[in-house]
Write a protein that holds these residues in place. Structure first.
Motif, PDB file in Angstrom:
ATOM      1  N   TYR A  53       0.874  -1.175   0.000  1.00 18.75           N
ATOM      2  CA  TYR A  53       0.000   0.000   0.000  1.00 18.75           C
ATOM      3  C   TYR A  53       0.911   1.224   0.000  1.00 18.75           C
ATOM      4  O   TYR A  53       1.767   1.353   0.893  1.00 18.75           O
ATOM      5  CB  TYR A  53      -0.927   0.039   1.214  1.00 18.75           C
ATOM      6  N   PRO A  54       0.811   2.095  -0.990  1.00 18.93           N
ATOM      7  CA  PRO A  54      -0.120   2.062  -2.121  1.00 18.93           C
ATOM      8  C   PRO A  54       0.323   1.054  -3.179  1.00 18.93           C
ATOM      9  O   PRO A  54       0.857   0.003  -2.827  1.00 18.93           O
ATOM     10  CB  PRO A  54      -0.067   3.494  -2.639  1.00 18.93           C
ATOM     11  N   SER A  55       0.168   1.393  -4.440  1.00 17.04           N
ATOM     12  CA  SER A  55       0.410   0.482  -5.549  1.00 17.04           C
ATOM     13  C   SER A  55       1.834  -0.049  -5.550  1.00 17.04           C
ATOM     14  O   SER A  55       2.789   0.625  -5.144  1.00 17.04           O
ATOM     15  CB  SER A  55       0.132   1.203  -6.874  1.00 17.04           C
ATOM     16  N   LEU A  56       1.978  -1.263  -6.062  1.00 17.60           N
ATOM     17  CA  LEU A  56       3.287  -1.874  -6.229  1.00 17.60           C
ATOM     18  C   LEU A  56       4.219  -0.983  -7.043  1.00 17.60           C
ATOM     19  O   LEU A  56       5.429  -0.958  -6.816  1.00 17.60           O
ATOM     20  CB  LEU A  56       3.125  -3.234  -6.926  1.00 17.60           C
ATOM     21  N   LYS A  76       1.289   8.579   3.092  1.00 14.52           N
ATOM     22  CA  LYS A  76       1.272   8.288   4.515  1.00 14.52           C
ATOM     23  C   LYS A  76       0.883   6.823   4.735  1.00 14.52           C
ATOM     24  O   LYS A  76       0.139   6.236   3.960  1.00 14.52           O
ATOM     25  CB  LYS A  76       0.259   9.192   5.237  1.00 14.52           C
ATOM     26  N   GLN A  77       1.392   6.267   5.818  1.00 20.54           N
ATOM     27  CA  GLN A  77       1.020   4.919   6.256  1.00 20.54           C
ATOM     28  C   GLN A  77       1.266   3.859   5.189  1.00 20.54           C
ATOM     29  O   GLN A  77       0.526   2.883   5.071  1.00 20.54           O
ATOM     30  CB  GLN A  77      -0.458   4.884   6.678  1.00 20.54           C
ATOM     31  N   SER A  78       2.331   4.019   4.405  1.00 25.55           N
ATOM     32  CA  SER A  78       2.642   3.015   3.391  1.00 25.55           C
ATOM     33  C   SER A  78       3.214   1.766   4.060  1.00 25.55           C
ATOM     34  O   SER A  78       3.834   1.823   5.121  1.00 25.55           O
ATOM     35  CB  SER A  78       3.631   3.575   2.374  1.00 25.55           C
ATOM     36  N   TRP A  79       3.000   0.616   3.433  1.00 18.86           N
ATOM     37  CA  TRP A  79       3.536  -0.636   3.947  1.00 18.86           C
ATOM     38  C   TRP A  79       3.780  -1.609   2.802  1.00 18.86           C
ATOM     39  O   TRP A  79       3.200  -1.500   1.730  1.00 18.86           O
ATOM     40  CB  TRP A  79       2.627  -1.266   5.001  1.00 18.86           C
ATOM     41  N   LEU A  80       4.665  -2.560   3.065  1.00 17.48           N
ATOM     42  CA  LEU A  80       4.911  -3.674   2.153  1.00 17.48           C
ATOM     43  C   LEU A  80       4.864  -4.946   2.972  1.00 17.48           C
ATOM     44  O   LEU A  80       5.419  -5.027   4.066  1.00 17.48           O
ATOM     45  CB  LEU A  80       6.264  -3.531   1.463  1.00 17.48           C
ATOM     46  N   CYS A  81       4.188  -5.953   2.437  1.00 19.26           N
ATOM     47  CA  CYS A  81       3.890  -7.149   3.205  1.00 19.26           C
ATOM     48  C   CYS A  81       4.340  -8.400   2.451  1.00 19.26           C
ATOM     49  O   CYS A  81       3.963  -8.609   1.292  1.00 19.26           O
ATOM     50  CB  CYS A  81       2.385  -7.197   3.464  1.00 19.26           C
ATOM     51  N   VAL A  82       5.194  -9.223   3.085  1.00 19.37           N
ATOM     52  CA  VAL A  82       5.538 -10.560   2.590  1.00 19.37           C
ATOM     53  C   VAL A  82       4.715 -11.537   3.416  1.00 19.37           C
ATOM     54  O   VAL A  82       4.929 -11.667   4.621  1.00 19.37           O
ATOM     55  CB  VAL A  82       7.036 -10.854   2.739  1.00 19.37           C
ATOM     56  N   GLY A 130      -5.830   1.150   3.363  1.00 21.59           N
ATOM     57  CA  GLY A 130      -5.166  -0.026   2.815  1.00 21.59           C
ATOM     58  C   GLY A 130      -5.222  -1.255   3.685  1.00 21.59           C
ATOM     59  O   GLY A 130      -4.709  -2.300   3.311  1.00 21.59           O
ATOM     60  N   VAL A 131      -5.838  -1.174   4.864  1.00 21.26           N
ATOM     61  CA  VAL A 131      -5.873  -2.301   5.800  1.00 21.26           C
ATOM     62  C   VAL A 131      -7.256  -2.927   5.766  1.00 21.26           C
ATOM     63  O   VAL A 131      -8.250  -2.275   6.062  1.00 21.26           O
ATOM     64  CB  VAL A 131      -5.517  -1.845   7.228  1.00 21.26           C
ATOM     65  N   LEU A 132      -7.292  -4.219   5.421  1.00 21.36           N
ATOM     66  CA  LEU A 132      -8.575  -4.893   5.287  1.00 21.36           C
ATOM     67  C   LEU A 132      -8.675  -6.139   6.160  1.00 21.36           C
ATOM     68  O   LEU A 132      -9.661  -6.857   6.093  1.00 21.36           O
ATOM     69  CB  LEU A 132      -8.800  -5.295   3.823  1.00 21.36           C
ATOM     70  N   THR A 133      -7.678  -6.415   6.951  1.00 15.95           N
ATOM     71  CA  THR A 133      -7.649  -7.667   7.700  1.00 15.95           C
ATOM     72  C   THR A 133      -7.488  -7.431   9.194  1.00 15.95           C
ATOM     73  O   THR A 133      -6.981  -6.396   9.620  1.00 15.95           O
ATOM     74  CB  THR A 133      -6.513  -8.574   7.186  1.00 15.95           C
ATOM     75  N   TYR A 134      -7.917  -8.412   9.966  1.00 16.53           N
ATOM     76  CA  TYR A 134      -7.831  -8.348  11.424  1.00 16.53           C
ATOM     77  C   TYR A 134      -6.501  -8.944  11.872  1.00 16.53           C
ATOM     78  O   TYR A 134      -6.203 -10.106  11.590  1.00 16.53           O
ATOM     79  CB  TYR A 134      -8.977  -9.127  12.052  1.00 16.53           C
ATOM     80  N   THR A 135      -5.687  -8.153  12.551  1.00 17.80           N
ATOM     81  CA  THR A 135      -4.387  -8.613  13.020  1.00 17.80           C
ATOM     82  C   THR A 135      -4.470  -8.989  14.487  1.00 17.80           C
ATOM     83  O   THR A 135      -4.748  -8.157  15.343  1.00 17.80           O
ATOM     84  CB  THR A 135      -3.310  -7.534  12.819  1.00 17.80           C
ATOM     85  N   ALA A 136      -4.221 -10.292  14.762  1.00 17.90           N
ATOM     86  CA  ALA A 136      -4.305 -10.780  16.137  1.00 17.90           C
ATOM     87  C   ALA A 136      -2.952 -10.721  16.833  1.00 17.90           C
ATOM     88  O   ALA A 136      -2.839 -10.289  17.972  1.00 17.90           O
ATOM     89  CB  ALA A 136      -4.831 -12.211  16.137  1.00 17.90           C
ATOM     90  N   GLY A 137      -1.907 -11.189  16.159  1.00 18.93           N
ATOM     91  CA  GLY A 137      -0.573 -11.201  16.753  1.00 18.93           C
ATOM     92  C   GLY A 137       0.338 -10.222  16.062  1.00 18.93           C
ATOM     93  O   GLY A 137       0.262 -10.025  14.854  1.00 18.93           O
ATOM     94  N   ASN A 138       1.222  -9.589  16.814  1.00 18.32           N
ATOM     95  CA  ASN A 138       2.127  -8.595  16.239  1.00 18.32           C
ATOM     96  C   ASN A 138       3.407  -8.572  17.056  1.00 18.32           C
ATOM     97  O   ASN A 138       3.360  -8.390  18.282  1.00 18.32           O
ATOM     98  CB  ASN A 138       1.463  -7.220  16.232  1.00 18.32           C
TER      99      ASN A 138
END
Length: 436
Positions: free
Chosen positions: A266-269, A314-320, A366-374
């Motif tokens: 997030y945002p685009s690749l 703002k609040q950009s992220w990359l997720c593997v 850009g966040v659509l999921t529930y995060t339980a552990g971090n």
């Protein structure tokens, strides 16, 4: 047909990976993940050199309690299939010393008498300072494995296996053989755990089999036993097969996308600089481009991430991220005591255990999921094995019973090396058997 089976022989894992053909055109975000915020041989001496090299590995090789003079010794990285590593020869007293060995897990193999006698044993090099004395190790009668591939594979009705041409290689050992019309033979294997990989000549699919052998065994077929699970460490992925599907999920898969590794942003690749570059359309899956040869043999995940200008985004992220199984389902991970993995590089990563099927409250863009552990780790240049208790990641039991994915999330530039993801606990295959 897409499937992967694991069978067990003398308590050892027999994995059959008849592996999948991915869609020829797959975009990096196609499955909708949106989780939030040894090269050439190194020759060593045949005895103590008197140098101050450190981490010298010493053993005395014996034949019937007598020194095995001039035995050929090789030290190969445990997951390697190329057989390259450190070589040495025992002296007149049967003693061998190998110096300046890099940190890693290895298999030491010794052989004499034209392959009639041999041995293998594991060697764990934890640092480059301390010496390792392996003591006395006795050679045993070698093992023969061969015959028709169809006799080694549970579901062997396919003509492609019966008539396969290609190669068989042995992980951590310096042995290989040609497969011709579905048949092969290998003499001189050392007794113990034999990890075979059948590699077809014309396709990328592989079949992996592990078998526990005794000295002098001659094995031409495998008769699997039912698996028994108690306390265990279950390898989820070591990336040696070079694909983006974890090793376990496809056993119980109903979709070609089950158990996938993926990269999402997030945002685009397009706003990120990723090395290796991930094109939108590739043959196979773009994640596979990051599965590269490791310096110490075997394969690892290796990416470098460059983030966009944060003053603009703002609040950009990359997720593997990895799907435990099918993303439309949640899985009960309450039987998992902890997870373990190897990671190194530069930057900071958040380890997130999430449920794609529960919506978070007031999610950021850009966040659509529930995060339980971090849990956050800071990567260093040294390969580090992390072991994280699920009780630290999951304060609430309900979260441990509702998991769909595991992810490493980055919020700034990073270099990410990753390998050998494991689950530790009891009855772990029940995770995938239990479906909603």
């Amino acid at each position: 047909m897409i499937f992967r089976k694991k069978l067990y022989i003398k308590g050892m894992e027999l994995e059959q990976n008849k592996y999948r053909r991915m869609l020829s055109l797959i975009a990096p975000l196609a499955i909708g993940f949106s989780l939030c915020a040894c090269g050439s041989d190194k020759v060593a001496g045949g005895g103590p050199s008197g140098t101050e090299a450190g981490n010298a590995i010493t053993a005395q090789i014996l034949i019937a309690n007598a020194p095995a003079a001039h035995a050929q010794v090789k030290l190969v990285e445990q997951n390697s299939l190329d057989g390259e590593g450190y070589t040495a020869v025992t002296n007149d007293s049967g003693i061998v010393t190998i110096e300046k060995v890099a940190v890693g897990n290895y298999t030491m193999e010794a052989i004499v008498d034209d392959s009639a006698l041999s041995l293998q044993f594991p060697v764990n090099v934890k640092d480059t300072v301390n010496d390792i004395d392996l003591g006395k190790q006795s050679l045993q009668k070698s093992v023969f494995i061969g015959g028709s591939i169809a006799d080694f594979i549970d579901d062997s009705s396919s003509e492609s296996f019966k008539n396969m041409n290609g190669f068989v290689k042995f992980r951590g050992l310096d042995h290989s053989a040609a497969i011709t019309n579905g048949k092969f033979q290998v003499f001189g294997l050392p007794a113990g755990t034999i990890n075979m990989v059948f590699i077809p000549e014309s396709v990328t699919d592989t079949v992996k089999i592990s078998v526990e052998t005794d000295a002098g065994d001659s094995i031409t077929t495998l008769k699997p036993k039912a698996p028994e699970f108690q306390n265990e460490t279950l390898l989820i992925d070591d990336f040696e097969d070079g694909d983006n599907i974890n090793l376990i999920a496809p056993e119980y898969a109903t979709s070609a996308l089950d158990g996938m590794w993926n990269i999402s942003t997030y945002p685009s690749l397009y706003d990120f600089k990723i090395i290796p570059e991930l094109p939108i359309f590739v043959s196979g899956h773009p994640f596979n481009l990051g599965i590269q040869d490791s310096e110490n043999g075997g394969k690892e995940v290796n990416f470098t991430f460059g983030f966009p200008d944060t003053t603009l985004v703002k609040q950009s992220w990359l997720c593997v991220s990895m799907a435990i199984g099918n993303l439309s389902r949640t899985y009960d991970l309450s039987s998992v005591d902890s997870i373990a993995f190897e990671a190194w590089g530069k930057g900071t990563a958040e380890i997130q255990i999430s449920d794609e099927n529960r919506k978070p409250e007031n999610p950021p863009p850009g966040v659509l999921t529930y995060t339980a552990g971090n849990y956050t780790i800071t990567l260093t240049g040294t390969k580090t094995k992390y072991k994280l208790a699920f009780s630290d990641l999951f304060p609430n039991e309900i979260d441990r019973k509702n998991v769909s994915s595991l992810a490493f999330v980055f919020h700034s530039d990073a270099e990410f090396h990753f390998d050998n993801l494991e689950f530790i606990g009891k009855d772990l295959l029940n995770i995938w058997k239990t479906k909603e």
